[in-house]
Design an enzyme around this catalytic site. Structure first.
Site: not given
Ligand code: IMP
Ligand code: MG
Length: 436
Positions: A142, A144, A178, A365, A389
């Site tokens: 990922d 961010d 992302t 994703k 995250d």
């Protein structure tokens, strides 16, 4: 004794099961980890901390049985204990992982504090790393809060970039997967990744290794590949640079015959995006948000509105930062809308709380990681790993769990540490030292 907890009275005619489930299963809980924590707590209150190890071995056995049941279509014991449990793509050596963790952090030595949610998360991560094989072919990250801080850029020559280069050199493909979607405009992704890409040049990473780095933008909508190129004719004094260029039609045709999985019909994209946007617009009024909406071709987001939004909503909040509670509320409202649309929403989607904003994207994703697997000809989920995250059901890494083993970190420093472990397990740490 009768329960003291009282529930609101509701009209069952107007109370969808989806809404009921939202109220019962918290969007701020991971049920598997919460259940493990409760199990370990028994040992803690009985002052039998040495039995933590047996409990982790028991989890391990339950996971083995769950994997076997999935293969035969039977309901597993773990599923009856934790109904929301997902798939496990590898066995998890949890006892070994906890022994390792305990040696370092002396969890069994504590008298007042039982194992916490985060410690169990770390133990699961370690077990997933111990389960890795040298057959690992793809790691997806990922962006961010995993490779860089929320809204930030990749740092030049950080330990993370050294580790990523070691993986690429060793033949492992690396992809940034992302939600950030800037269509196929390489320079926009490059701006955020410049630190990493410049490191490819300065460390003289071979062309073949450079080409093992990919970017998947907009969850699963845009695919770009790193390539070393000559400077533009107008800029003769510049040396070669690494650019991100869209995966070519020939590459797609060779890997995935027929229609690409992310070639969505435009009218359905628009219908779903319009519905999500309408919910966001209503929420701005109802939750009194000083917020603004961003619409893209494959996503719609709600972000802080700044000074202009204060004028629009004199009594309200969120001009600089939207409250977590408001963002979660919007995510759940949009998810509810999608499941009640008529005709039903027919494309995969993802609606998530990004920390400072909330987004609804066409695709997710799961499709992003699956498409990367197809592009690289990877047929086994256990040859992959996704690091992210956002693994709560209001997060956007959650969807990747269906197709890849996952590691749940909460900031780039944790990514750096877990990557160090991964390199060690794969026997690549020498390479890392050489590069530093
Ligand atoms: P990720 O953590 O790398 O998946 O990125 C998520 C963040 O990307 C969101 O919280 C947004 O701040 C940002 N973002 C930028 N463009 C988009 C978009 O089109 N869809 C979703 N998120 C976006
Ligand atoms: Mg993230």
């Amino acid at each position: 004794m009768e329960s003291q907890v009282s529930f609101p009275v509701v009209d069952p005619q107007n109370f969808s099961s989806r809404r009921r489930n939202h109220m019962l299963s918290s969007h701020r809980r991971d049920e598997l980890i919460s259940w493990m924590k409760e199990m370990l707590h028994h040992s803690f209150v009985l002052d039998a901390k040495h039995t933590y190890f047996d409990t982790f071995r028991y989890f391990e056995e339950l996971i083995d049985e769950h994997r076997l049941s999935a293969a035969t279509g039977r309901p597993s014991k773990l599923r009856t204990l934790v109904p929301s449990v997902g798939a496990f793509h590898t066995p998890l050596p949890l006892e070994e992982a906890f022994r390792y963790y305990d040696q370092k952090y002396a969890v069994t030595g504590r008298r007042h504090i039982p194992p916490t949610f985060n410690e169990i998360r770390h133990t699961l991560n370690l077990a997933q790393v111990f389960a890795l094989k040298s057959s690992l072919r793809l790691i997806t990250f990922d962006g961010d809060q995993t490779l860089y801080e929320d809204g930030g850029n990749f740092q030049y020559d950080s330990i993370l970039s050294v580790s990523i280069r070691a993986l690429l050199r060793a033949g492992v493909h690396v992809a940034l997967v992302t939600a950030a979607g800037y269509a196929n405009e390489g320079p926009k992704y490059e701006a955020r990744l410049r630190g990493l890409l410049d490191g490819f040049m300065s460390s003289q990473l071979e062309d073949e290794a450079v080409s093992r780095f990919f970017v998947v933008g907009g969850e699963c909508n845009f695919y770009l590949r790193a390539k070393r190129v000559d400077p533009m004719a107008s800029d003769q004094c510049q040396a070669q640079v690494v650019r991100l260029v869209p995966v070519s039609d020939e590459e797609w045709a060779a890997a995935i015959p027929g229609k690409r999985p992310f070639d969505w019909p435009e009218d359905e994209c628009r219908r779903m995006l319009d519905a999500a946007q309408a919910v966001m617009e209503t929420s701005i009024q109802e939750l009194r948000l000083r917020a603004t909406i961003i619409r893209k071709t494959r996503g719609v987001g709600i972000v802080s509105g700044g000074a202009e939004a204060v004028k629009q909503m004199p009594m309200g909040h969120g001009s600089l930062k939207l409250k977590r509670e408001a963002l979660d509320e919007i995510v759940l409202l949009v998810q509810e809308k999608m499941s009640s649309m008529s005709p039903i929403a027919s494309l995969p989607y993802c609606c998530f709380n990004g920390g400072r904003d909330a987004w609804f994207d066409i695709g997710n994703k799961r499709v992003g990681v699956e498409t990367m697997q197809a592009l690289l000809g990877i047929t086994r989920a256990d040859a992959c790993l996704h690091v992210g995250d956002q693994f709560l059901n209001t997060g956007n890494d959650f969807a990747a769990r269906a197709v890849s083993p996952c590691i749940w970190i909460i900031n780039p420093l944790e990514t750096e540490k877990i990557l160090h472990r991964i390199l060690h397990v794969l026997g690549l740490d020498d390479d890392q030292q050489k590069l530093q």
